[in-house]
Design a protein around this motif. Structure first.
Motif, PDB file in Angstrom:
ATOM      1  N   ILE A  23       0.841  -1.205   0.000  1.00  0.00           N
ATOM      2  CA  ILE A  23       0.000   0.000   0.000  1.00  0.00           C
ATOM      3  C   ILE A  23       0.870   1.247   0.000  1.00  0.00           C
ATOM      4  O   ILE A  23       0.625   2.198  -0.759  1.00  0.00           O
ATOM      5  CB  ILE A  23      -0.954  -0.002   1.213  1.00  0.00           C
ATOM      6  CG1 ILE A  23      -2.073  -1.030   1.004  1.00  0.00           C
ATOM      7  CG2 ILE A  23      -1.542   1.381   1.442  1.00  0.00           C
ATOM      8  CD1 ILE A  23      -2.985  -1.183   2.196  1.00  0.00           C
ATOM      9  N   GLN A  24       1.893   1.256   0.833  1.00  0.00           N
ATOM     10  CA  GLN A  24       2.783   2.413   0.874  1.00  0.00           C
ATOM     11  C   GLN A  24       3.518   2.594  -0.445  1.00  0.00           C
ATOM     12  O   GLN A  24       3.698   3.725  -0.918  1.00  0.00           O
ATOM     13  CB  GLN A  24       3.790   2.258   2.024  1.00  0.00           C
ATOM     14  CG  GLN A  24       3.154   2.361   3.398  1.00  0.00           C
ATOM     15  CD  GLN A  24       2.340   3.636   3.564  1.00  0.00           C
ATOM     16  OE1 GLN A  24       2.823   4.742   3.285  1.00  0.00           O
ATOM     17  NE2 GLN A  24       1.093   3.505   4.013  1.00  0.00           N
ATOM     18  N   GLU A  25       3.941   1.494  -1.067  1.00  0.00           N
ATOM     19  CA  GLU A  25       4.608   1.579  -2.373  1.00  0.00           C
ATOM     20  C   GLU A  25       3.644   2.101  -3.433  1.00  0.00           C
ATOM     21  O   GLU A  25       4.005   2.946  -4.263  1.00  0.00           O
ATOM     22  CB  GLU A  25       5.153   0.208  -2.772  1.00  0.00           C
ATOM     23  CG  GLU A  25       5.799   0.165  -4.159  1.00  0.00           C
ATOM     24  CD  GLU A  25       7.055   1.024  -4.259  1.00  0.00           C
ATOM     25  OE1 GLU A  25       7.404   1.416  -5.386  1.00  0.00           O
ATOM     26  OE2 GLU A  25       7.683   1.300  -3.210  1.00  0.00           O
ATOM     27  N   ASN A  26       2.413   1.620  -3.406  1.00  0.00           N
ATOM     28  CA  ASN A  26       1.430   2.043  -4.405  1.00  0.00           C
ATOM     29  C   ASN A  26       1.029   3.504  -4.241  1.00  0.00           C
ATOM     30  O   ASN A  26       0.530   4.122  -5.199  1.00  0.00           O
ATOM     31  CB  ASN A  26       0.185   1.154  -4.337  1.00  0.00           C
ATOM     32  CG  ASN A  26       0.402  -0.192  -4.994  1.00  0.00           C
ATOM     33  OD1 ASN A  26       1.233  -0.317  -5.900  1.00  0.00           O
ATOM     34  ND2 ASN A  26      -0.332  -1.200  -4.544  1.00  0.00           N
ATOM     35  N   ARG A  27       1.245   4.057  -3.062  1.00  0.00           N
ATOM     36  CA  ARG A  27       0.927   5.469  -2.867  1.00  0.00           C
ATOM     37  C   ARG A  27       1.820   6.378  -3.727  1.00  0.00           C
ATOM     38  O   ARG A  27       1.515   7.556  -3.914  1.00  0.00           O
ATOM     39  CB  ARG A  27       1.041   5.847  -1.394  1.00  0.00           C
ATOM     40  CG  ARG A  27      -0.162   5.405  -0.555  1.00  0.00           C
ATOM     41  CD  ARG A  27      -1.460   6.028  -1.076  1.00  0.00           C
ATOM     42  NE  ARG A  27      -2.627   5.680  -0.304  1.00  0.00           N
ATOM     43  CZ  ARG A  27      -3.187   6.453   0.619  1.00  0.00           C
ATOM     44  NH1 ARG A  27      -2.661   7.638   0.868  1.00  0.00           N
ATOM     45  NH2 ARG A  27      -4.260   6.054   1.256  1.00  0.00           N
TER      46      ARG A  27
END
Length: 339
Positions: free
Chosen positions: A275-279
């Protein structure tokens, strides 16, 4: 130079809706963003995908152009290796004749779904990706009234204007090809949140004049969720966080989840990291925060246009997100013929 905001809509099927309603929402969104003063509205091509309703962007584009007045309408994009360049040229020559100076022809080379989609679209054969550059050259020739193979064949109806070709990509390879062919280039930051700045630099540094245009012309597309507060924007964006995870995990999806579904999901440590990477592919927050980050994104890419892709539930919050951005950037609905 004033910032241009545009729209990419993938006709997502939200919780509690069906494909018919998803396409109606695309129509409503096009009409709404036309009134708000957005520059262009592109629709995508996805096949055998139960959570996205847009499988034939050229048909949807015709419908949207007939239901809007000023906004440019186009494809983001037609997956050219699956089709005849001549047939695509004729379809868009019809669109251009019906709606002069309002049509964009975005093209890409992705399969548009799972690998077996390639076989289904090409009568049991795999398309030749190696032919893609020559296909684009052929397409441009037909669009501009030429007979590229000397066969006394022309794309009809002929006309004084031609829809500009945009090459869509998420890598340096597509950027260099767009530069070599002299077409406009759109980087899909919402697909690849890293490497886009280098790709756009490569495009702008190596651009070659073509029959279509004399100078490079680029934009960047990104997921955006805008709301009155950071907290509510984060609440809405949680559903997109979960949807992107589901896509990456290859699970069967029939709809885009709601924020409540996302918040009730039990995430693993790995999923939280994803999720953090996709942000990196998203801009989320209040009006002031989103406006600042969009401006920073445009500056880093050295472009004056950002394409916004907003997928949240309910639909009314999607409309509101685009409205808040229009107000923040002081968009106006004056007719334009710029490409």
């Amino acid at each position: 130079m004033k910032m241009k905001l545009s729209v990419l809509d993938q006709s997502p099927i939200l919780t509690g809706t069906d494909p018919k309603e998803a396409l109606q929402q695309t129509t409503d969104l096009a009409k709404w963003t036309d009134k708000l003063g957005y520059h262009r509205f592109w629709v995508s091509e996805h096949h055998s995908t139960s959570s996205l309703a847009g499988s034939a962007p050229e048909i949807l584009a015709a419908h949207l152009a007939a239901h809007t007045e000023n906004i440019r309408i186009g494809t983001g994009g037609v997956l050219l290796p699956h089709y005849s360049s001549y047939k695509v040229a004729e379809a868009f020559r019809v669109l251009e004749t019906l709606h002069p100076d309002r049509i964009d022809l975005g093209v890409g080379r992705a399969p548009g779904g799972m690998p077996n989609i390639n076989l289904a679209l090409n009568r049991g054969k795999l398309p030749s990706i190696e032919d893609y550059p020559s296909q684009v050259e052929e397409l441009m020739a037909y669009l501009h009234g030429q007979d590229p193979h000397g066969m006394d064949i022309y794309a009809t109806p002929k006309g004084e204007t031609a829809p500009p070709v945009w090459m869509l990509g998420s890598s340096g390879t597509s950027a260099r090809l767009a530069a070599d062919l002299g077409v406009s280039y759109s980087f899909a930051h919402f697909i690849n949140g890293r490497g886009g700045i280098r790709a756009m630099d490569r495009y702008q540094d190596h651009f070659t004049t073509s029959m279509q245009q004399s100078n490079p012309n680029g934009n960047v597309s990104v997921f955006v969720v805008c709301a009155e507060t950071d907290e509510y924007a984060e609440y809405l964006a949680s559903s997109l966080d979960l949807a992107l995870l589901q896509i990456e995990q290859g699970g069967k999806r029939t709809h885009f989840p709601t924020p409540d579904e996302a918040l009730s999901h039990k995430y693993t440590i790995f999923e939280e990291e994803r999720i953090q990477e996709n942000r990196n592919r998203m801009i989320v927050g209040s009006v002031e925060k989103v406006k600042e980050e969009i401006e920073q994104l445009a500056e880093s890419y050295n472009v004056d246009e950002v394409i916004v892709n907003t997928i949240v539930t309910p639909f009314e919050d999607r409309l509101r997100s685009y409205e808040l951005l229009a107000d923040a950037f002081q968009l106006s609905h004056s007719k334009t013929t710029m490409t």
